[in-house]
Design a protein around this motif. Sequence first.
Motif, PDB file in Angstrom:
ATOM      1  N   CYS A 291       0.858  -1.194   0.000  1.00  0.00           N
ATOM      2  CA  CYS A 291       0.000   0.000   0.000  1.00  0.00           C
ATOM      3  C   CYS A 291       0.899   1.251   0.000  1.00  0.00           C
ATOM      4  CB  CYS A 291      -0.888  -0.017   1.241  1.00  0.00           C
ATOM      5  SG  CYS A 291      -1.716   1.539   1.581  1.00  0.00           S
ATOM      6  N   GLU A 293       0.354   4.043   1.177  1.00  0.00           N
ATOM      7  CA  GLU A 293       0.252   4.839   2.398  1.00  0.00           C
ATOM      8  C   GLU A 293       0.866   4.123   3.619  1.00  0.00           C
ATOM      9  OE1 GLU A 293      -2.148   7.607   2.012  1.00  0.00           O
ATOM     10  OE2 GLU A 293      -2.427   8.248   4.086  1.00  0.00           O
ATOM     11  N   CYS A 294       0.397   2.899   3.891  1.00  0.00           N
ATOM     12  CA  CYS A 294       0.844   2.233   5.126  1.00  0.00           C
ATOM     13  C   CYS A 294       1.888   1.138   4.888  1.00  0.00           C
ATOM     14  CB  CYS A 294      -0.355   1.641   5.875  1.00  0.00           C
ATOM     15  SG  CYS A 294      -1.131   0.274   4.991  1.00  0.00           S
ATOM     16  N   CYS A 303      -4.517   0.531   0.197  1.00  0.00           N
ATOM     17  CA  CYS A 303      -5.205  -0.655   0.724  1.00  0.00           C
ATOM     18  C   CYS A 303      -6.604  -0.271   1.223  1.00  0.00           C
ATOM     19  CB  CYS A 303      -4.388  -1.310   1.824  1.00  0.00           C
ATOM     20  SG  CYS A 303      -4.404  -0.409   3.380  1.00  0.00           S
ATOM     21  N   CYS A 306      -6.641   1.806   4.564  1.00  0.00           N
ATOM     22  CA  CYS A 306      -6.311   3.226   4.410  1.00  0.00           C
ATOM     23  C   CYS A 306      -7.448   3.972   3.726  1.00  0.00           C
ATOM     24  CB  CYS A 306      -5.014   3.404   3.623  1.00  0.00           C
ATOM     25  SG  CYS A 306      -3.579   2.912   4.584  1.00  0.00           S
TER      26      CYS A 306
HETATM   27 ZN    ZN Z   1      -2.712   1.070   3.603  1.00  0.00          ZN
END
Ligand code: ZN
Length: 313
Positions: A291, A293-294, A303, A306
């Motif tokens: 993902c 972001e994370c 994902c 997120c």
């Molecule tokens: Zn994520």
Amino acid sequence: MKIRQSLCTGCRRREVFFFRPYSGQRLCKKCFVESVEAKVRATIAKYNMLDFNDKIAVAISGGKDSLSMLHILAKMELARPKASLTAVTIDEGIKGYRDEALEIAAAECQKLGIEHHVFSFRRLFGFTLDELAEKAWKTDEKLTTCSYCGILRRRALNVAASEVGARKIATAHTLDDEVQTVLMNVFRGDLARLAKEKPVTDDVHPKLAQKVKPFCEIPEKESALYAYVKKIEFQASPCPYSSGALRNDFREIVNSMEEKHAGTKFTIFNTLERLRPALYAVVDTSQYADCVECGEPSSGGLCKVCELLKKMR
Ligand code: ZN
Ligand code: SF4
Ligand code: ZN
């Protein structure tokens, strides 16, 4: 003199306590308990679920299925000294419901001498499920509470497994759960999930623990009866959000079919097992990426967790 009919078809000595309509067996308490334990061992062997030195995170909710499974796995572990079990509970933050389940789960683990860890939505995601449900209600969020609870719980379980050092998570999905899921996926036309939701999930990413389901061939009724006979304490009240779940409709349909045609649940389960190789040939089996972001495994750029948390914030 007792009539022959009232004697257990297993040991032929003790009185009948349980009739199993799909097999015709009439069993005494002892043979019933042994038959459930033997079935779980056979399922584990058939699907090659566990290795002798596996470290397993056992997901327990405090309900009958997960605590019955924990008892059986704990009993099996005694014979496999290199294996180890750690119980994990996800605390979604459902006031008045999860608190009681947590106490019961902790007490059972203490009785069995099994390490127990709790992972809360609040710590992992910054919100309790109650808070998310309230936020979603005020926005135009279309997902049901159970849908985003499921998305977050899957992630929480994976984090839990990683934190306790387990590569496998044992979940207590019963035959009933599995069959309801099959039908839900058929009704949604979701071939990918139909193929991939199975007794042992695929090992698709180094950061994703594999899920194994040792109870996938145990009917829910028998799991409850096992808990009752073994005097296992469990939380019996349902989650306050469960009344709107689509799963309830499928539970009713499948139970009424089973009532009229004993063995229906096993037939549906086994049919999918036979169909699965053909399904894999037509579904997208592309690999997971991280993902953006994370950094957790995701099938798209962002994902699902997120995506959901972004909307909620
Ligand atoms: Zn994520
Ligand atoms: Fe979560 Fe729905 Fe299960 Fe409640 S019933 S724990 S909201 S998935
Ligand atoms: Zn018997």
